[in-house]
Design a protein around this motif. Structure first.
Motif, PDB file in Angstrom:
ATOM      1  N   SER A 116     -58.345 -29.884  15.699  1.00  0.00           N
ATOM      2  CA  SER A 116     -57.525 -30.229  16.855  1.00  0.00           C
ATOM      3  C   SER A 116     -56.264 -30.930  16.364  1.00  0.00           C
ATOM      4  O   SER A 116     -56.161 -31.332  15.213  1.00  0.00           O
ATOM      5  N   TRP A 117     -55.290 -31.086  17.285  1.00  0.00           N
ATOM      6  CA  TRP A 117     -54.072 -31.798  16.932  1.00  0.00           C
ATOM      7  C   TRP A 117     -54.376 -33.269  16.668  1.00  0.00           C
ATOM      8  O   TRP A 117     -53.775 -33.899  15.818  1.00  0.00           O
ATOM      9  N   GLU A 118     -55.337 -33.801  17.394  1.00  0.00           N
ATOM     10  CA  GLU A 118     -55.727 -35.196  17.174  1.00  0.00           C
ATOM     11  C   GLU A 118     -56.315 -35.372  15.768  1.00  0.00           C
ATOM     12  O   GLU A 118     -56.011 -36.330  15.066  1.00  0.00           O
ATOM     13  N   GLY A 119     -57.161 -34.430  15.343  1.00  0.00           N
ATOM     14  CA  GLY A 119     -57.720 -34.472  13.990  1.00  0.00           C
ATOM     15  C   GLY A 119     -56.651 -34.364  12.930  1.00  0.00           C
ATOM     16  O   GLY A 119     -56.688 -35.044  11.911  1.00  0.00           O
ATOM     17  N   TYR A 120     -55.633 -33.496  13.187  1.00  0.00           N
ATOM     18  CA  TYR A 120     -54.527 -33.370  12.232  1.00  0.00           C
ATOM     19  C   TYR A 120     -53.740 -34.678  12.153  1.00  0.00           C
ATOM     20  O   TYR A 120     -53.344 -35.121  11.079  1.00  0.00           O
ATOM     21  N   GLY A 121     -53.540 -35.326  13.300  1.00  0.00           N
ATOM     22  CA  GLY A 121     -52.821 -36.599  13.310  1.00  0.00           C
ATOM     23  C   GLY A 121     -53.558 -37.670  12.522  1.00  0.00           C
ATOM     24  O   GLY A 121     -52.956 -38.440  11.777  1.00  0.00           O
ATOM     25  N   CYS A 122     -54.873 -37.705  12.679  1.00  0.00           N
ATOM     26  CA  CYS A 122     -55.673 -38.673  11.913  1.00  0.00           C
ATOM     27  C   CYS A 122     -55.587 -38.382  10.418  1.00  0.00           C
ATOM     28  O   CYS A 122     -55.448 -39.290   9.602  1.00  0.00           O
ATOM     29  N   TRP A 123     -55.659 -37.109  10.065  1.00  0.00           N
ATOM     30  CA  TRP A 123     -55.581 -36.729   8.654  1.00  0.00           C
ATOM     31  C   TRP A 123     -54.225 -37.095   8.064  1.00  0.00           C
ATOM     32  O   TRP A 123     -54.134 -37.669   6.986  1.00  0.00           O
ATOM     33  N   SER A 124     -53.143 -36.778   8.781  1.00  0.00           N
ATOM     34  CA  SER A 124     -51.815 -37.073   8.245  1.00  0.00           C
ATOM     35  C   SER A 124     -51.558 -38.574   8.188  1.00  0.00           C
ATOM     36  O   SER A 124     -50.797 -39.048   7.343  1.00  0.00           O
TER      37      SER A 124
END
Length: 139
Positions: A116-124
């Motif tokens: 998800s975009w939220e998961g990508y935000g956490c990763w970045s």
């Protein structure tokens, strides 16, 4: 004494989980002794301050499987445990396999979730952060 020569701790449960055959590792034996029910020690020939461990003096040892006793070795005696070069290589290779298996399991657990975009935000957000002054300049 050099700490980097110390053999890593291996646990049979982790070895089996990583698919390592523990039979050859069980054949690696070392001569150890202990007074009472405490830690295991490498018997010392020297006395006093020349010894690697004050508890190791005057101990008589018996051969034991290193896999069974490595976790209960005295911290002063662990760096002086001596095994054959081939046995040491096998031990260190098994430790690397267990470590790699742990890394793979952690990666599999991380990738198990939905994307998800939220998961990508956490990763970045966990990535390497630049210093407070902004991006580094290159010439």
């Amino acid at each position: 004494m050099r700490r980097e020569r110390e053999l890593p701790v291996l646990r049979e449960k982790e070895l089996v989980a990583a698919g390592v055959d523990v039979g050859p590792l069980r054949q690696i034996t070392v001569v150890l002794g202990r007074a009472g029910g405490g830690k295991w020690h490498v018997p010392a020939k020297a006395s006093g301050w020349r010894s690697h461990c004050r508890y190791a003096e005057h101990l008589t040892g018996s051969p034991l499987a290193l896999l069974d006793v490595r976790e209960r070795l005295c911290r002063h005696c662990a760096p002086v445990v001596c095994v054959e070069p081939g046995e040491e290589a096998l031990w260190r290779a098994a430790a690397e396999v267990v470590a790699a298996d742990g890394r793979v399991r952690r990666l599999e657990e991380q990738e198990a979730g939905p994307r998800s975009w939220e998961g990508y935000g956490c990763w970045s957000g966990r990535r390497l952060r630049w210093p407070a002054g902004g991006r580094q300049r290159t010439r």
